[in-house]
Write a protein that holds these residues in place. Structure first.
Motif, short mmCIF file in Angstrom:
data_model
loop_
_atom_site.label_atom_id
_atom_site.label_comp_id
_atom_site.label_asym_id
_atom_site.label_seq_id
_atom_site.Cartn_x
_atom_site.Cartn_y
_atom_site.Cartn_z
N CYS A 196 52.43 18.65 30.72
CA CYS A 196 51.58 19.10 29.61
C CYS A 196 52.17 20.33 28.91
N PRO A 197 52.54 20.19 27.64
CA PRO A 197 53.16 21.31 26.93
C PRO A 197 52.16 22.42 26.59
N ALA A 198 50.86 22.10 26.67
CA ALA A 198 49.84 23.09 26.31
C ALA A 198 49.28 23.80 27.54
N GLY A 248 41.72 20.19 36.93
CA GLY A 248 42.04 19.12 35.98
C GLY A 248 42.15 19.61 34.55
N LYS A 249 42.02 18.70 33.61
CA LYS A 249 42.27 19.02 32.19
C LYS A 249 41.15 19.86 31.58
N ASN A 250 41.55 20.83 30.77
CA ASN A 250 40.62 21.62 29.98
C ASN A 250 40.65 21.07 28.56
N PRO A 294 42.63 20.94 20.65
CA PRO A 294 43.30 21.59 19.52
C PRO A 294 44.81 21.34 19.50
N TYR A 295 45.41 21.26 20.70
CA TYR A 295 46.86 21.02 20.76
C TYR A 295 47.20 19.64 20.19
N VAL A 296 46.38 18.67 20.57
CA VAL A 296 46.62 17.30 20.06
C VAL A 296 46.47 17.28 18.54
N MET A 297 45.42 17.91 18.03
CA MET A 297 45.19 17.88 16.58
C MET A 297 46.29 18.64 15.82
N GLY A 337 48.60 12.95 17.93
CA GLY A 337 48.60 12.37 19.28
C GLY A 337 49.38 13.25 20.22
N CYS A 338 49.34 12.90 21.51
CA CYS A 338 50.14 13.62 22.50
C CYS A 338 50.44 12.65 23.64
N GLY A 339 49.55 12.57 24.63
CA GLY A 339 49.74 11.60 25.71
C GLY A 339 50.96 11.87 26.58
N LEU A 340 51.51 13.10 26.51
CA LEU A 340 52.66 13.39 27.38
C LEU A 340 52.26 13.32 28.85
N CYS A 341 50.99 13.65 29.13
CA CYS A 341 50.52 13.61 30.53
C CYS A 341 50.31 12.18 31.02
N GLN A 342 50.43 11.20 30.12
CA GLN A 342 50.24 9.80 30.52
C GLN A 342 51.56 9.04 30.61
S1 SF4 Z 1 47.16 15.01 25.91
FE1 SF4 Z 1 47.76 15.58 28.01
S2 SF4 Z 1 49.79 16.50 27.78
FE2 SF4 Z 1 48.87 16.49 25.75
S3 SF4 Z 1 47.89 18.49 25.53
FE3 SF4 Z 1 46.34 17.08 26.30
S4 SF4 Z 1 46.42 17.30 28.52
FE4 SF4 Z 1 48.31 18.18 27.72
#
Ligand code: SF4
Ligand code: SF4
Length: 284
Positions: free
Chosen positions: A230-232, A240-242, A248-251, A262-267
């Motif tokens: 996760c880059p954020a 777990g995930k906040n 906001p990071y995705v947007m 989008g992001c989905g790096l954690c997937q």
């Molecule tokens: S989608 Fe996953 S990798 Fe991307 S910012 Fe959210 S938690 Fe982190």
């Protein structure tokens, strides 16, 4: 009506509903034309009266704003949950990324969601044409998303850091036996976590699928790979995930992918990308 009939329908719609293949009228780069975004979905069947849907209304699980299947459709008997796994091309492209989603992932997130919405509409119409009632919560006019600070109609007490909606696809999928949650808050299915969900509530009674798990995190091996990806820094190894950091990071990725995001790096690039890590069934 047999469940096998619906599974066959699912495979047929994957080929016949337009929009799963990137094409020139989507304003995309020519190198991506012809790329398929989603593989054939897997399905799970759950009882509309499953007690978990009432549990979800509790504060701390989801909340009282989460609507039960019978609130969506009074004659509801079954919830059918669909998981659409991202294609290998889409997943591979995102594995390379370290800061924001790959272009293909952003297409699958936006154009791909349009395809999934059309697909779920076609499923509902299939039931309706046969005289049954069907409702797709995510396309229903009553669907509302609970974005930070705005709350939801009728629930002004919702905290500013609340996230969610009137229908959680992942929680419905959990009821339907499709999988369990991971540290990154996605749902780990037998086809992994990289993908998207859809669901339909129908008036047909199907036998619910058994849930091959007893805990909400059974399939997560707590390897921490999603934390490192996760880059954020939005995923805590314990909690777990906040969503307040992730959202906001995705947007903000619009700055790169406008009008997409989008992001989905954690997937992707993690053991639960395409299978259940606890069962060592991760595939390429
Ligand atoms: S989608 Fe996953 S990798 Fe991307 S910012 Fe959210 S938690 Fe982190
Ligand atoms: S990457 Fe590891 S810790 Fe994160 S959700 Fe998947 S299995 Fe769980």
């Amino acid at each position: 009506m047999e469940k096998e009939q619906i599974r066959k329908l699912a495979a047929e719609l994957n080929l016949s509903v337009p929009g799963n293949e990137l094409c020139t009228n989507m304003d995309i780069k020519t190198e991506y034309v012809g790329t398929r975004m989603y593989n054939t979905p897997i399905l799970g069947f759950g009882a509309a009266e499953d007690p978990l849907f009432e549990e979800y209304k509790k504060v701390g699980i989801i909340g009282p704003w989460h609507m039960s299947p019978k609130e969506w459709l009074p004659e509801a008997k079954t919830v059918i949950s669909f998981f659409f796994p991202m294609s290998l091309e889409v997943r591979k492209s995102n594995r390379q990324e370290k800061k924001v989603a790959s272009e293909l992932w952003a297409y699958a997130r936006i154009e791909g969601q349009a395809y999934i919405s059309a697909y779920m509409k076609a499923v509902a119409e299939w039931f309706q044409e046969r005289g049954f009632a069907a409702c797709v919560p995510s396309s229903d006019s009553r669907w509302q998303s609970l974005t930070a600070g705005k709350g939801i109609e009728g629930y002004p007490e919702i905290r500013e850091d609340s996230f969610g909606s009137r229908w959680s696809e992942r929680h419905a999928a959990y009821v339907c036996g499709l999988g369990t949650f991971g540290l990154s808050k996605g749902l780990i299915t037998e086809k992994g976590m990289a993908g998207r969900f859809g669901s339909v509530v129908v008036s047909v009674a199907f036998e619910p699928d058994p849930r091959a798990y007893s805990d909400v995190y059974d399939y997560c091996i707590r390897c921490g790979a999603c934390v490192r990806r996760c880059p954020a820094h939005a995923i805590d190894p314990e909690r777990g995930k906040n969503h307040m950091i992730c959202g906001p990071y995705v947007m903000a990725s619009r700055a790169v992918h406008e009008p997409r995001y989008g992001c989905g790096l954690c997937q992707t690039g993690v053991p639960c990308e395409a299978g259940i890590p606890a069962l060592a069934r991760v595939s390429g």
